[in-house]
Design an enzyme around this catalytic site. Structure first.
Site, PDB file in Angstrom:
ATOM      1  N   HIS A 169       0.821  -1.212   0.000  1.00 36.10           N
ATOM      2  CA  HIS A 169       0.000   0.000   0.000  1.00 36.10           C
ATOM      3  C   HIS A 169       0.862   1.272   0.000  1.00 36.10           C
ATOM      4  O   HIS A 169       0.349   2.374  -0.227  1.00 36.10           O
ATOM      5  CB  HIS A 169      -0.920   0.002   1.219  1.00 36.10           C
ATOM      6  CG  HIS A 169      -2.225   0.681   0.971  1.00 36.10           C
ATOM      7  ND1 HIS A 169      -2.464   1.490  -0.120  1.00 36.10           N
ATOM      8  CD2 HIS A 169      -3.386   0.696   1.686  1.00 36.10           C
ATOM      9  CE1 HIS A 169      -3.703   1.959  -0.067  1.00 36.10           C
ATOM     10  NE2 HIS A 169      -4.281   1.487   1.032  1.00 36.10           N
ATOM     11  N   ASP A 186      -2.106   2.370  -4.458  1.00 35.23           N
ATOM     12  CA  ASP A 186      -3.307   2.841  -3.770  1.00 35.23           C
ATOM     13  C   ASP A 186      -4.436   1.833  -3.929  1.00 35.23           C
ATOM     14  O   ASP A 186      -4.408   0.965  -4.808  1.00 35.23           O
ATOM     15  CB  ASP A 186      -3.741   4.198  -4.334  1.00 35.23           C
ATOM     16  CG  ASP A 186      -2.731   5.296  -4.029  1.00 35.23           C
ATOM     17  OD1 ASP A 186      -2.048   5.191  -2.985  1.00 35.23           O
ATOM     18  OD2 ASP A 186      -2.614   6.237  -4.830  1.00 35.23           O
TER      19      ASP A 186
END
Length: 520
Positions: free
Chosen positions: A491, A495
């Protein structure tokens, strides 16, 4: 000047190997690039070539020993120097040493002692713990016979005897932490070593006289097995008589024990052999322990810590979706025979998933990128690792530039890599450099899982079993072959929108394979 022979790079995430076979012995002439020994890891077999021409000097890591990357295996002396080395002259010296000359030779031989030092532990490893001593003070040892086992943060290292003689002193006891190059023990070598046990009584004499027997008996019964194999057999309660050794003179190696454990008939053999070899008195039911507490080895502690560190270092998140496999199964059923007839390889599901991932990676390039410090490195190519199960464990060979391949080329590459993996013939280079990974847990029956990232990659796709489930199609309930998909991603670089988009694109391509042909 001697040349060192060290353990080569073993591949991504591989930190240790076992010395399986030495093709040469000390004193043998060797040519540059001639194979000296063979190492085995949990993934592949690696042959170690000679870096120079000369004669093999000392073998530091004997067969069965576990070594880390860059550990010292042996030394090679130049041919001009090797001719004057002692091993070839020692037999002549021993013949000249008549009983009445013992006093004269005592100054050079009887007082000789050799220090046993901590071997090279590998890059960034500065200390180790003495886990097990295989010998005790007063025992007679042969050159290269295993003395003790050390455990580091990365690997287990078996320490061989640097010379033949008697173990006269143990400096570092079991459980003690020692630094790199610290002294572990002292070996009394030469004629003094033979006379040393005599001072302690006839029992020592018998032990000394019996010592040469293992090397002269090639039947395999008296050949000393690899310490790692002995340890594993003791842990699993396996009778050595039921294990077929593949080492020199029938020596049992760690891999032989692992094969025996995997054999369906082995448990019965072990259970039958244990009472005969180690009879035990009946234990009252009330005294049987309901729990067993075993201290974690340093290696296991490090593995646990690093797995947690990996999760802490990368912001790993998993997103899920499901795909209707109806169209792919119909397409595969219609063309699989024609495909195999033309291309000589079966049409599987992996080529469809690989193609679908390549298309999705173009649209969401950050899933195919990696973090390097404060930079993001985007790859303009796709090297996909395809996980494959083997008797030795799971390996991930990499198919390079797969985005430029046809379905047939992908299937051929997967089949070829899979066969080489099962045969243990993959090279380290074939398992390095991947930019994305596909793992198919469905072949083992997994319905859903969260795959773990393979750093420095930023994404991995998990496939699962195909299961018929009721689905609503155009307002009607129909039975469809469905598969859950899981994308684990970092992450920090990917995204949520990008991850979901990637997985949706894979789903769309699989549910309508025509999109793959039209690059949509």
């Amino acid at each position: 000047m001697t040349t060192e022979v060290r353990v080569p790079t073993l591949g991504e995430s591989v930190t240790e190997a076992t010395v399986a076979t030495w093709f040469k012995k000390p004193g043998d002439p060797v040519a540059v690039d001639e194979m000296l020994c063979e190492l085995e890891t949990d993934k592949v077999t690696v042959e170690v070539p000679s870096p120079t021409t000369g004669k093999l000097g000392d073998i530091v890591a004997a067969e069965g020993e576990t070594v880390g990357v860059d550990a010292l295996l042996a030394t090679i002396a130049p041919a001009t120097e090797a001719g004057s080395e002692q091993p070839e002259e020692r037999p002549a010296e021993s013949k000249k040493s008549a009983p009445d000359e013992d006093e004269e030779d005592a100054d050079s031989d009887s007082g000789a002692s050799v220090d046993v030092m901590v071997p090279t532990l590998g890059e960034s490893v500065s200390e180790a713990t003495v886990s097990t001593w295989f010998k005790k003070v007063g025992d007679t040892v042969a050159q290269d016979e295993m003395l003790c086992e050390l455990e580091t943060d990365k690997v287990s290292v078996e320490v061989p005897s640097p010379a033949a003689g008697t173990l006269s002193e143990i400096v570092a006891d079991e459980g003690e932490t020692v630094e790199a190059s610290a002294k572990l023990a002292v070996i009394s070598s030469g004629d003094g070593a033979k006379s040393a046990p005599a001072k302690s009584g006839a029992k020592s004499d018998a032990k000394t006289e019996a010592a040469p027997a293992p090397s002269s008996d090639t039947s395999g019964k008296d050949v000393e097995n690899a310490p790692s194999a002995e340890k594993l057999m003791a842990e699993k309660g396996i009778d050595p008589a039921t294990v077929k050794g593949t080492g020199r003179d029938g020596r049992i190696m760690k891999e032989d024990v692992q094969k025996a454990i995997a054999s369906p008939s082995q448990p019965k053999t072990s259970e039958a052999a244990e009472p005969a070899s180690t009879p035990r008195a009946p234990v009252p039911a009330d005294d049987v322990a309901r729990e067993e507490r075993v201290k974690m080895t340093r290696l296991r502690q490090t593995i646990a810590r690093r797995l947690k560190d990996a999760q802490n270092a990368a912001a790993i998140l998993t997103t899920y979706n499901e795909v209707d496999m109806t169209e792919i199964m119909a397409l595969r059923g219609e063309y699989k025979e024609l495909f195999e007839k033309k291309h000589g390889v079966k049409l599987g599901f992996m080529s469809f998933f690989t193609k679908a991932c390549c298309h999705a990676l173009r649209e969401v390039p950050e899933v195919n990128a990696e973090i390097d410090g404060t930079d993001i490195v985007y790859k303009n190519f796709v090297h996909i690792g395809i996980a494959a199960g083997t008797p030795q464990g799971l390996v991930v060979p990499v198919i390079r530039d797969v985005d430029a391949m046809s379905f047939a080329e992908i299937e051929k590459s997967i089949a070829e890599k899979g066969k080489r993996a099962r045969d243990g013939k993959l090279s380290m280079a074939e398992m390095q450099g991947g930019t994305f990974t596909i793992s198919n847990g469905g072949v083992y029956g997994s319905l859903m899982s969260s795959p773990i990232l393979n750093p420095p990659q930023s994404g991995i796709l998990g496939m699962h079993k195909i299961q018929d489930r009721p689905m609503v199609v155009n307002g009607e309930i129909k039975i469809r072959p469905m598969m859950y998909l899981a994308l684990s991603y970092d992450h920090r670089i990917v995204d949520g929108k990008g991850a979901v988009t990637f997985l949706v694109r894979v789903k769309e391509a699989l549910e309508d394979p025509r999109r793959l042909l039209m690059d949509l």
